[in-house]
Design a protein around this motif. Structure first.
Motif, mmCIF file in Angstrom:
data_model
loop_
_atom_site.group_PDB
_atom_site.id
_atom_site.type_symbol
_atom_site.label_atom_id
_atom_site.label_comp_id
_atom_site.label_asym_id
_atom_site.label_seq_id
_atom_site.Cartn_x
_atom_site.Cartn_y
_atom_site.Cartn_z
ATOM 1 N N ILE A 1 0.843 -1.198 0.000
ATOM 2 C CA ILE A 1 0.000 0.000 0.000
ATOM 3 C C ILE A 1 0.872 1.240 0.000
ATOM 4 O O ILE A 1 1.815 1.354 0.777
ATOM 5 N N GLY B 1 1.018 5.769 -0.909
ATOM 6 C CA GLY B 1 0.274 6.999 -1.109
ATOM 7 C C GLY B 1 -0.698 7.353 -0.014
ATOM 8 O O GLY B 1 -1.607 8.161 -0.224
ATOM 9 N N VAL B 2 -0.527 6.753 1.192
ATOM 10 C CA VAL B 2 -1.386 7.094 2.333
ATOM 11 C C VAL B 2 -0.626 8.083 3.205
ATOM 12 O O VAL B 2 0.376 7.714 3.830
ATOM 13 N N ALA C 1 -8.356 6.677 3.973
ATOM 14 C CA ALA C 1 -7.593 6.658 2.722
ATOM 15 C C ALA C 1 -7.427 5.241 2.189
ATOM 16 O O ALA C 1 -7.555 4.995 0.979
ATOM 17 N N VAL C 2 -7.166 4.292 3.093
ATOM 18 C CA VAL C 2 -7.003 2.900 2.666
ATOM 19 C C VAL C 2 -8.325 2.354 2.143
ATOM 20 O O VAL C 2 -8.373 1.675 1.104
ATOM 21 N N ASP D 1 -10.784 3.927 0.795
ATOM 22 C CA ASP D 1 -11.166 4.549 -0.476
ATOM 23 C C ASP D 1 -10.425 3.949 -1.667
ATOM 24 O O ASP D 1 -10.955 3.921 -2.782
ATOM 25 N N ARG D 2 -9.210 3.451 -1.431
ATOM 26 C CA ARG D 2 -8.354 3.053 -2.545
ATOM 27 C C ARG D 2 -8.177 1.545 -2.713
ATOM 28 O O ARG D 2 -7.740 1.094 -3.781
ATOM 29 N N TYR D 3 -8.483 0.776 -1.675
ATOM 30 C CA TYR D 3 -8.170 -0.652 -1.726
ATOM 31 C C TYR D 3 -9.383 -1.506 -1.339
ATOM 32 O O TYR D 3 -10.224 -1.077 -0.545
#
Length: 328
Positions: free
Chosen positions: A260, A262-263, A292-293, A295-297
């Protein structure tokens, strides 16, 4: 700042021990400074975390505060009393729970142990009944009152010991690992009980523990002792900042993915298949990182792990910044 209830000024405790010298069978006498010039004051009604690695001098300090041990030097007072000289007088004003060493009677049911505590302290009947009922209800001891102490689990006995220490309405309560052996529900119950005792009755509480959650949920002030010396005295946030401690977010993904990235404020420190570990400063909020995690994963589960107190202290001492801090 309210009235100082506990006062230590340059307190020392020195032991003489015999150690084997090299390969020789003869033992040589040497001096060990278990407590080395500690000074602090605790106002009446405050709840303080007193922490440090094993062998740091925590238990020795508590034993001097209760009068079990006599200081080798310095000045110590609890409620204006010298504990080692007036131990019996002080005993009526303090409550103590020493980790895995029970103060209950091993072969007696819990109810009978409490009856003996009442006689020892001369607690009036009405006061005893009221305190016992409150402790039994808040600590969920009703089903255990008829059980001999030897048949209780460690967690059950710990709750029983806490109740016994509070039956005589002590002004100060010393707790050594009060949540050891407790499940999650019981830990929450004990913490809630201690908060009520502190806020409603104004009981001064000194807590030693290795469970950082105990400190975070109960104490505004933390003192750290290492090798017999006080190396930090201040707020928990300050301790994390000095120790540069980190919390860990454990992320379970739907499938194995690259680390992971970009957090903001977090970094991936470990990857094992679909599970990844993200570290971030302990003083920071986990909410934006979790958001953030998510939203993206593709998430399956999340869990948060607190830093071990030993790790916080180790980083603090290694950084060379461990020092006394002014209490806010």
């Amino acid at each position: 700042m309210t009235e100082a209830f506990i006062e230590l000024d340059g307190v020392e405790k020195v032991f003489e021990v015999r150690r084997r010298s090299g390969r020789r069978l003869r033992r040589e006498r040497c001096t060990v400074r278990a407590v080395d010039g500690i000074s602090f004051a605790v106002p009446r009604g405050e709840m303080v975390g007193y922490i440090g690695p094993n062998g740091a001098g925590k238990s020795t300090t508590i034993k001097m505060l209760t009068g079990i041990l006599t200081p080798s030097g310095g000045r110590l007072r609890v409620a204006g009393i010298d504990p080692s000289r007036e131990r019996t007088r002080l005993a009526r004003r303090i409550g103590v729970v020493f980790g895995q060493r029970t103060t209950l009677w091993w072969d007696l049911p819990l109810r009978d142990s409490y009856a003996l505590v009442r006689r020892i302290y001369g607690i009036p009947e009405a006061r005893y009944r009221a305190n016992l009922e409150r402790c039994v209800e808040l600590l969920d001891l009703g089903a255990l009152l008829g059980v001999p102490v030897r048949q209780l689990s460690l967690g059950q006995r710990m709750r029983g010991d806490i109740a016994a220490a509070l039956l005589h309405d002590p002004e100060v309560l010393y707790l050594d690992e009060p949540t050891i052996g407790l499940d999650v529900v019981s830990k929450a119950r004990v913490r809630r009980f201690l908060r009520e005792v502190n806020s409603e009755q104004g009981t001064t509480v000194v807590l030693t523990t290795h469970d950082l959650t105990d400190i975070e949920q109960l104490c505004r002030r933390v003192m750290v002792i290492d090798h017999g010396r006080l190396v930090y005295d201040g707020g928990l946030d300050g301790l994390h900042a000095v120790g540069e401690s980190e919390r860990t977010l454990v992320v379970d993904l739907e499938r194995e993915l690259p680390p992971i990235a970009g957090v903001p404020g977090a970094r991936t420190v470990r990857v094992d298949g679909p599970r990844q570990w993200l570290a971030f400063p302990a003083a920071a909020s986990a909410a934006p990182i979790v958001s953030a995690v998510a939203d993206r994963y593709p998430l399956v589960d999340l869990s948060l792990r607190e830093p071990a107190i030993e790790d916080v202290i180790a980083r603090m001492l290694e950084s060379g910044e461990g020092r006394r801090s002014a209490v806010p």
